[in-house]
Design an enzyme around this catalytic site. Structure first.
Site, PDB file in Angstrom:
ATOM      1  N   GLU A 295       1.726 -12.867  -7.740  1.00  9.30           N
ATOM      2  CA  GLU A 295       3.178 -12.978  -7.775  1.00  9.30           C
ATOM      3  C   GLU A 295       3.571 -14.034  -8.805  1.00  9.30           C
ATOM      4  O   GLU A 295       2.812 -14.958  -9.083  1.00  9.30           O
ATOM      5  CB  GLU A 295       3.732 -13.355  -6.394  1.00  9.30           C
TER       6      GLU A 295
ATOM      7  N   GLU B 140       2.267 -15.502   1.051  1.00  8.42           N
ATOM      8  CA  GLU B 140       3.525 -16.029   1.575  1.00  8.42           C
ATOM      9  C   GLU B 140       3.317 -16.740   2.906  1.00  8.42           C
ATOM     10  O   GLU B 140       3.892 -17.812   3.149  1.00  8.42           O
ATOM     11  CB  GLU B 140       4.552 -14.909   1.728  1.00  8.42           C
TER      12      GLU B 140
ATOM     13  N   THR C  35       9.221  -7.787   7.192  1.00 11.51           N
ATOM     14  CA  THR C  35       9.756  -8.568   6.075  1.00 11.51           C
ATOM     15  C   THR C  35      10.923  -7.839   5.416  1.00 11.51           C
ATOM     16  O   THR C  35      10.914  -6.620   5.251  1.00 11.51           O
ATOM     17  CB  THR C  35       8.673  -8.871   5.027  1.00 11.51           C
TER      18      THR C  35
ATOM     19  N   GLY D  30       0.833  -1.186   0.000  1.00 15.03           N
ATOM     20  CA  GLY D  30       0.000   0.000   0.000  1.00 15.03           C
ATOM     21  C   GLY D  30       0.871   1.240   0.000  1.00 15.03           C
ATOM     22  O   GLY D  30       1.825   1.356  -0.741  1.00 15.03           O
TER      23      GLY D  30
END
Length: 297
Positions: free
Chosen positions: A275, A72, A41, A14
């Site tokens: 992804e 993930e 992360t 975002g």
């Protein structure tokens, strides 16, 4: 003894709004009775690695980011034995948040944080994609490279418009893939410009693309396969179907199934939850029913 919670946050999702709400989010988690550890992360795949390594040490894992961050965490959880999996909380902070919207998770981050520590757990279906997994969409063809090819900064600034701008560039030369598709005893052999296997009420932030009675734990996927148009009339028919102007089209295969297999002579690039999912000539996708629990209101 306090329950333990691992909070995995992607600071770039975002507009980086997690930074403005972190203290309040942690306060909500602590007041819910959790001892909280935070992991920011560091790179792609980090949330997966942390989930695999840390799940046994925590009672719940909550993540904040886009659908890719959730993917993930779920990917990591799916690499564990079912008995080792822990409930997941999700605080959406991405550009589209398709899956969060489908689950009814509040777009307000603090409300979502309250939901993430709720005892109301939803047993969600997860997709198996060969040896990988996905939460809400596996896709190939037109526009599918947009989500992972679009720079994060552009997504942050423009939101949905970034996908449209990047996607429009692909219309100059529409790629197609000749594939054999097998499901429920049926065999389709055709040329496709786009295909998606979904477990979501919206894709790319747009609702109405997926037809049928959609349930996130009903044991089946919704499949949409779009044939290669041979002329402008067929292209207009496809656009009419995708925008909801027409309810049915011979240019589109749309059905539900719990397992589907794709075979092609050439390798085809796929995306998993926005992804890059690799290039494959054989893909087997299965619905793993009630595979993970996600906290909802």
């Amino acid at each position: 003894m306090s329950k333990r919670l691992l909070f995995i946050a992607n600071p770039r999702s975002g507009k980086g709004q997690i930074k403005d709400h972190l203290a309040d989010i942690l306060d909500i988690m602590i007041k819910a009775g959790y001892q909280v550890s935070v992991h920011i992360t560091q790179s792609g795949g980090d949330a997966t690695d942390q989930t695999i390594a840390q799940a046994e040490n925590f009672d719940r894992i909550v993540c904040s980011g886009g659908d890719g961050t959730l993917d993930e965490v779920v990917t990591g959880m799916m690499k564990l034995e079912p008995s080792q999996r822990k409930p997941i909380g999700y605080i959406p902070a991405g550009s589209t948040n398709d899956f969060g919207n489908s689950l009814g998770i509040d777009k307000n981050m603090l409300n979502a944080a309250r939901m993430s520590v709720s005892d109301n757990l939803f047993p969600c279906d997860i997709g198996r994609f060969n040896s990988d997994s996905f939460v809400y969409v596996a896709a190939f063809g037109l526009f599918t490279e947009v989500s992972y090819a679009t720079p994060q900064d552009m997504k942050n600034i423009l939101g949905h418009a970034a996908y449209i701008i990047e996607g429009a560039k692909q219309l100059r030369d529409i790629p197609s893939f000749r594939m054999q598709v097998e499901y429920d005893g049926n065999v389709i052999y055709d040329e496709f410009i786009f295909g998606m296997i979904t477990n979501s009420k919206s894709v790319g932030g747009f609702q109405g693309i997926i037809r049928g009675d959609i349930g996130l734990n009903d044991g089946v996927f919704e499949v949409t396969l779009i044939k290669m148009p041979r002329n402008p009339i067929e292209l207009n028919e496809i656009l009419g179907f995708m925008t909801g102007i027409i309810s049915d089209s011979d240019m589109v295969y749309a059905f539900q199934t719990e397992e589907i297999k794709f075979l092609s002579s050439d390798v085809v690039p796929w995306t998993l939850d926005g992804e890059f999912g690799g290039k494959h000539d054989v893909v087997v996708i299965k619905d793993e029913s009630h595979a993970v629990e996600i906290a909802i209101e």
